[in-house]
Structure formats: C-alpha cells, structure tokens
Design a protein around this motif. Structure first.
Motif, short mmCIF file in Angstrom:
data_model
loop_
_atom_site.label_atom_id
_atom_site.label_comp_id
_atom_site.label_asym_id
_atom_site.label_seq_id
_atom_site.Cartn_x
_atom_site.Cartn_y
_atom_site.Cartn_z
N ASN A 1 23.36 14.16 1.23
CA ASN A 1 24.69 13.85 1.74
C ASN A 1 24.61 12.42 3.04
O ASN A 1 24.00 12.65 3.71
N GLU A 2 25.38 11.59 2.37
CA GLU A 2 25.60 10.41 3.09
C GLU A 2 25.66 10.27 4.64
O GLU A 2 24.87 9.87 5.30
N LEU A 3 26.70 11.01 4.97
CA LEU A 3 27.15 11.35 6.38
C LEU A 3 26.23 11.85 7.28
O LEU A 3 25.75 11.43 8.15
N ASN A 4 25.49 12.93 6.67
CA ASN A 4 24.48 13.89 7.35
C ASN A 4 23.25 12.98 7.59
O ASN A 4 22.80 12.93 8.61
N MET B 1 24.15 10.10 10.19
CA MET B 1 24.13 10.69 11.55
C MET B 1 22.80 11.02 12.02
O MET B 1 22.33 10.40 13.08
N SER C 1 19.25 21.91 -0.03
CA SER C 1 19.94 21.89 -1.38
C SER C 1 19.92 20.13 -1.73
O SER C 1 20.94 19.39 -1.34
N ALA D 1 22.47 24.71 4.82
CA ALA D 1 23.72 25.19 5.46
C ALA D 1 23.92 26.79 5.63
O ALA D 1 24.88 27.23 6.19
N HIS D 2 23.04 27.54 5.00
CA HIS D 2 23.11 28.93 5.08
C HIS D 2 22.30 29.38 6.13
O HIS D 2 21.04 28.89 6.19
N PHE E 1 21.21 32.83 6.00
CA PHE E 1 20.85 34.12 5.99
C PHE E 1 19.45 34.42 6.16
O PHE E 1 18.56 33.71 6.05
N LYS F 1 22.69 24.35 9.55
CA LYS F 1 23.78 22.95 9.65
C LYS F 1 24.94 23.84 9.75
O LYS F 1 25.36 24.93 9.50
N PRO F 2 26.03 23.00 10.80
CA PRO F 2 25.86 21.92 11.44
C PRO F 2 24.56 21.90 12.58
O PRO F 2 24.35 23.01 13.08
N PHE G 1 21.85 19.29 17.54
CA PHE G 1 20.83 18.24 17.73
C PHE G 1 19.87 18.47 18.85
O PHE G 1 18.73 18.07 18.78
#
Lengths: 632, 124
Positions: free
Chosen positions: B10-13, B16, B54, B83-84, B86, B104-105, B108
């Motif tokens: 993911n570009e944004l992640n 950042m 992922s 992101a999960h 579990f 995620k999120p 930091f």
C-alpha cells in the motif's frame, strides 16, 4: 391280488366296513360251527333211530317168520313180506331158509340189490347192519327157533339151536337223509336271516355312532378355515358327546387367544412397515398391504416371484437389523428403505424361510437432503459473511491509517513556530482516531452478531494490562480533572481469558468512568473470589460521577443506547462500547454487572475467570476416580 | 545507522512508514511485493524487516518462511504488520518465523519500541 389290495384299502378306509366284515366273519364262523355240530348230532341220533326202527322191524319179521319157516309156509312168508313192504322205508325183503332163498320182495327200483352180496363189513352174529348203498341200510336177522320149548326133531329126536333162516331187509335211509337235508336248509336260512339282522342292526348302530363324527369333521373344517363362531351340537352324553363338548371348548379358547388367524391377518395388514415373507428358496409367499403400497403393485405381481425382483440382490437370508437397502418398485423406481430380516424356523429347527421388514425412508431421505442443502446454504452464507467482515475490516482501516499516520507525521514535522498548524493536525488525528474507534466498534458488534467473534483464552497477568489501560486514559482523566486510583491484591493476579478483549473492555469501562465524572475519583479494584465452584478475578471500576438512572440502567448494555444524548456529542463514543464489553466478558465465561446511584456515581463489576474451567473440574473428578480405584 | 527494509504494497502506508522512520534516523529500503522484498533482503542485508502480511505475488507468510530459510537472510529480525489482530494470525506469524507482530493501524511509538528491542545494537 389286486382285488385283495383293493379290499384291504377298503377296510382301512371305513370303520363301518371293517366292523361289518369282522362281524360277518365271526358270525359266519359261528354259524358254520353251529350248523356243523347241530347236523352232526342230528345225523347221529336220526341214524340211531333209523337203525333201531329197522332192527325192530327186522326182529318183528323174523319173529313172524319163525313158524312159517318152520313149516315152510311160503304164502305166509309172502304175506309177511308184503306186510313189511307196506312200510315205506322198507326197500326190499329177503327171507331165506336154511339154505335157500325163499322169498324175495322189493320195490322195483331196489330189486337190483338182491343180486349183490353185501359189501359192507360183517356184523356180529345175530344182527348185521350193513350200509349197502348211500341210502340203503341192510339189516340181517337170523330167524331162530322159538326159545320157549325146544323143538324136538321128530326124525332125529335131537333138539337143535340152528337158525331156521335169515331175514335180509333193505331199509331206506332216504327219508332220513331228506329230513336232514331239509333241516340243513331251514337251519341255514334261519341263521342267514339271523346274521343279516345282526349285521343290519350293527350297521345302523355304527352309522348312528359315526354320524356325529362326520358332523364333527365338517365342523372342524369350518373352524379350520377361520370361522370360530360355530359350535358343534352336543346332544349325547356318551364319549362322542364329550368329544363334541371338548371340541367346543377348544374352539372357544381359540377364539379368545390372539393367535386366531383373523387377528394376526389384521395385524399384518395394518402395520405400516412392508412385510415380505419368503420361503427357503427366496420366493415370495406373503406380502402385506404396506408392501403393495410401497412398491405400487398388486399382490399377484409379487407372490411366487423370486425376491430379487424387489431387492436387487438376494441378501436377506440371515438376521439383519437397521440396514439401509433399496427396494425396486414396479415401475423401476428405487425406494430407499430401512431393512431388517429374521429367519423362520420350522418345528424341528429347519429353515422354512425369511421375514423381511422394510420401512420407507424416502421421506426421511428427502428431509435429510433438504437439511443438508439448507446447511450448505447457511454455511455458504456464513462464509460470505466472514469474507465480508474480513474485507470490510481491511478496507475501512487502510485509508484511516493514512489519515492518522500522516497527521501524526505532519505533527512531528511541526516546529514550535507551527503550533497553530500542529493543533489543527491534532484535531485531524483525533477525528481519525475517533472514526477508527467507531469503525472498530461497528465491526466488532457485527462480528459478534454474526457469530464470527472468536475468543482466545489464555492465562495472563492482569497487572500490566491494567497499567496500560490507566496510562492510556490519563490524558482524558487529566482533562476532566479526575483522579485514577488502582488497588491490586498482594500477589500478581492471573486471569484465564482473552487478553485483547479484556483490555478493550477494561479500557471502555475506565473511559466511560472518566467521561461521566468531573473532578472526581475513579478507582479500579482487583480482587479474587470463589463462587459457583470457580475462582474469579473481580474487577470493580467505580466512579463518583453523574450516575445512571434506573430506566437508563435497564437499557444500558443494549447497543446504541447512550445514557445521555449530550454525552455523545460531548465525548463521542458509538454507544456500542458497553454492549461489546459485556458480550466479550460473557464469551470469556464471566459477565459485567452495574450498580449506580444517580448523582453519586456508578460501580461496574467485571467477572473474569481466574483459571480454566474444564481442566479444573476434570482434574478434581480424575483425582476422585483414582482414589476410588485405589481403595477398591 | 540501522537499515530497515519495509515490504508493503500500500502506497500510503509505505510512504508514511518510510518517512517517519527516516526522520528517526533509519536508513529505509522499500519493496512493493514479496518477491522484490526477498531479493532486496538478500542483496542489501538490512538489519530489520517490516513485513506487511497481505502482499501480492508472494504473501507475507511465505516470504517470511523463505527469509528464515535462506542462509543470508535468516538472521534478520522480521516484524509482521497485519490489519487483522486475531490470535490465529499472531500464531501464524510466529509459526512462519516472525520475531514480532504489530497490528495496523500502526502505533508508531510502540513499533519503535519493538524495533529497538530487535535490533542487535541500537544506535538510534
């Protein structure tokens, strides 16, 4: 020989004939014996009589002939002869002198006898009986001189005893014989009549005796064919009567017991299961209505057929129970059935056939299939839901990460000169965090309600989690001028639950406490207790805030019921927090309860299991079991 | 200066993380999918890898497994980013060989702590 065989067959077949024949034989033999002995006696006596008579007559003639012989008076002798012959029985007469025949007289047909010398044996002196011919008796009599006074022989002067002559008389036995014959005849006739009468009487008696037996036989046939309502007539008191009465009793008892054919037939036809009886060579010999209904055919289509037309293979020649099989209906359709079979044994234990019982399973199979399909559909829907939730989770969070992350990053970039910007960025970040919180809550409750929320139960130390939560809440607490106090028991308490969920719910409780309290005290108390056979960690979050009114309390743990509309606007929150927290605790084996006094504050109590349940209980049980085994 | 390889599609992640880490003084390498990530790991020998689970081409689990199998790369600590949250995912990550796990999120600050904990000698 054939006639003999047929005769013997006849004897075997009929009591009457046998009785009559044996009577006949007996009577016949008796009759014969009677007649024989009677005739013998009769014959003897009549013979004696005849002889006596003949002798008497011969004597008489001899006497009469004494003098004529002496003087040689032939005419006198002739007259005597005629006189004798007037007697019916005299056949002939010969008087002879000392050395010559003087008179011969006889009936015409008997004259031939004269020439004959007597054939029979000689008799004693003085009398002679000789059977000359079958119907002729010859009597010989010597004519002696008269015994009174001796004869003086004028010439010689000597007396002599010499006979004067001989009388020879043929005496007919014809009459006697005829009489005998007639006796025989009439006797036979009489006896024959007697036998007939006896036999007739016997026959009638037998018929009379056996007639009820014939009636009984017919009656037996009626009963044998299933009619148990008839009774035999009992109109005699003898053995036959008793037999009839006994028979009636038997029929009554038959009717009473449930073994009567009608009753069993009724059972077989009424039963819901298909019943097929096959003989030892697997040929169908009985079917019931349920079978015809199941296979949709007539009895004629099945009876006499090998059972393989119904069931593809011929297994079923043994005892089976609850087996799934397929019967074939007339139109070829396959009917699933639940099958059982038993073996029919004859009286001496030989296998006579088999009993097949089958229960129609089409309905059950249909229901099963439907249920399977429904289950698959439900599972599919469930999988879709899981995928959706997983995707949503990811899709929603990703852009938010960017919002939060970038604002944080920009904030880091801001120097002291960009304080205003930093504050704006902080607002963005906070909004992002709030949105994230809301999304998380919504996703959580969705998962819970979809049944997709899992718990991961582990033992963990509680203190670090509590510290984390309190630290996280500090900013808000400071903002509201609240004091947070934590009380922990001496030893480090351990809980057996899902860490993340425990943290989340504790955070939620403490956050709420801060939200609805101003310038107050929030205390978090941890303690241990045992209740209902389990060890619990009890977490009490108490505040001195505005409290909760009773009707608000009732709806407190329901989703989207916020205590105060204004509170939401002020402090945010989705209204889902408590519902989620409570659900979490319940999933972990405990619960959350609340007490509150409006204006004074509230106390939320969370119950968390301190140790795994089953293991504990199982361990106890196993320990008890071992002790028992060791002691016994 | 520690070198960190960020494998994130993911570009944004990616942006950042890269910028914030750079600000903290780390040298940041980037990879946009699992395969490229493996290559870079083998070539550039980073001190730590942040792996998004992922990924296209080769997912994070498999990539981690291969990293831990390769002689050149097995010593590099890997922090899984997912992101999960579990427990199953945590277990799966550890099973694949990840040394740490972060949801995620990304928090930091927490991430920095974990990085600090895993780096051999932390200079910054």
């Amino acid at each position: 020989m054939k006639a003999l065989r047929r005769f013997r067959q006849l004897l075997r077949r009929s009591v009457t004939t046998r009785a009559l024949v044996s009577s006949l034989v007996l009577l016949g033999v008796s009759a014969l014996f009677l007649i024989a002995s009677f005739l013998a006696t009769q014959r003897k006596s009549s013979q004696e009589q005849l002889e006596l008579r003949a002798l008497a007559l011969a004597d008489f003639i001899a006497k009469q002939a004494q003098f004529p012989l002496l003087v040689g008076d032939r005419s006198e002798l002739s007259r005597i002869a005629d006189g004798a012959l007037s007697n019916r029985d005299v056949a002939y007469l010969e008087i002879s002198g000392a050395d010559s025949v003087l008179i011969q007289a006889g009936r015409e047909d008997r004259k031939a006898a004269f020439g004959q010398r007597p054939a029979g044996p000689a008799g004693t002196a003085g009398s002679d009986f000789r059977i000359v011919s079958p119907d002729l008796l010859e009597v010989r009599r010597l004519v002696r001189p008269p015994t009174r006074g001796r004869l003086l022989d004028w010439e010689t002067g000597a007396s002599s005893e010499a006979p004067l002559g001989l009388v020879r008389m043929g005496f007919s036995m014809r009459e006697q014989q005829a009489a005998l014959r007639s006796t025989l005849l009439w006797g036979s006739v009489a006896i024959g009549l007697g036998v007939c009468v006896i036999l007739s009487v016997q026959y009638l008696q037998l018929v009379h005796l056996l007639h009820p037996l014939k009636t009984l036989m017919r009656f037996t046939d009626t009963v044998g064919s299933g009619d148990l309502s008839q009774r035999a007539r009992v109109d005699r008191e003898d053995e036959i009567g008793h037999l009839a009465a006994a028979f009636n009793r038997m029929v009554t008892r038959l009717g009473e017991t449930t073994v009567s054919k009608d009753y069993v037939d009724n059972i077989i036809q009424s039963m819901g299961e298909s019943l097929i009886v096959v003989d030892a060579s697997m040929v169908i010999c009985t079917v019931n209505r349920a079978t015809l209904a199941l296979l949709r055919c007539e009895a004629g289509d099945l009876l006499g057929q090998p059972v393989s037309v119904v069931a593809g293979d011929s297994t079923g020649g043994a005892v089976q129970s609850g087996v799934e099989r397929v019967y074939r209906a007339r139109n070829g359709q396959e009917m699933p059935v639940l099958f059982s079979s038993g073996v029919l044994h004859g009286p001496s234990g030989e296998v006579q056939g088999y009993v097949w019982l089958a229960q129609d399973m089409t309905e059950r199979k249909r229901v099963d299939e439907e249920r399977n399909r429904a289950r698959e559909a439900a599972e599919q829907a469930s999988r879709a839901k899981s995928t959706f939730l997983a995707n949503m989770s990811h899709e929603l969070r990703t852009p938010l990460n960017a919002v939060i992350g970038y604002s944080q990053m920009l904030m880091e970039d801001c120097g002291p000169e960009a304080e205003a910007m930093r504050q704006d960025l902080e607002k963005i970040e906070r909004a992002g965090q709030m949105l994230l919180g809301l999304i998380n809550d919504v996703l959580d409750i969705s998962k819970i309600e979809a049944g997709k929320m899992d718990v991961d139960l582990q033992p963990f130390e509680v203190s670090p989690v509590v510290r984390d939560v309190v630290n996280a809440v500090q900013p808000l607490a400071r903002q509201r001028a609240n004091r947070i106090r934590v009380r922990c028991p001496e030893e480090d308490p351990v809980a057996y639950a899902d860490v993340a969920k425990f943290r989340q719910s504790l955070l939620n409780l403490v956050n709420n406490a801060c939200k609805f309290t101003e310038s107050g005290t929030i205390s978090v108390d941890l303690s241990r207790t045992t209740q209902a056979g389990r060890d619990w960690l009890v977490v009490k979050v108490a505040d001195t805030g505005i409290g909760i009114s009773p009707d608000q309390l009732a709806r407190l743990f329901q989703p989207f019921s916020q205590v105060d509309g204004s509170a939401t606007r002020k402090y945010g929150g989705s209204g889902l927090g408590l519902a989620i927290s409570r659900k979490f605790h319940q999933m972990m084996g405990g619960d959350i309860t609340v007490e509150s006094t409006p204006g004074r504050g509230s106390v939320f109590t969370a119950w968390v299991p301190a140790a795994p349940p089953a293991e504990k209980a199982g361990g106890e049980a196993r320990k008890r079991e071992d002790a028992w085994r060791e002691s016994s | 200066m520690a070198r960190i390889l960020v494998i994130e599609d993911n570009e944004l992640n990616r942006d950042m993380l890269a910028r914030r880490l750079a600000r903290r003084g780390f040298e940041v390498l980037l990879a946009i999918d699992g395969r490229i990530g493996l290559d870079k790991a083998a070539q550039a020998a980073p001190d730590l890898i942040l792996m998004d689970m992922s990924l296209p081409e080769l997912d994070g689990w498999e990539a981690t497994r291969r990293l831990k199998a390769g002689p050149a790369t097995r010593h590099i600590p890997v922090i899984a980013l997912t992101a999960h949250a579990f427990a199953a995912d945590r277990a799966k990550a550890l099973e694949a060989g990840c040394d740490e796990f972060e949801t995620k999120p990304v928090d930091f600050a927490r991430l920095l702590e974990k990085i600090g904990g895993l780096l051999p000698e932390s200079d910054s």
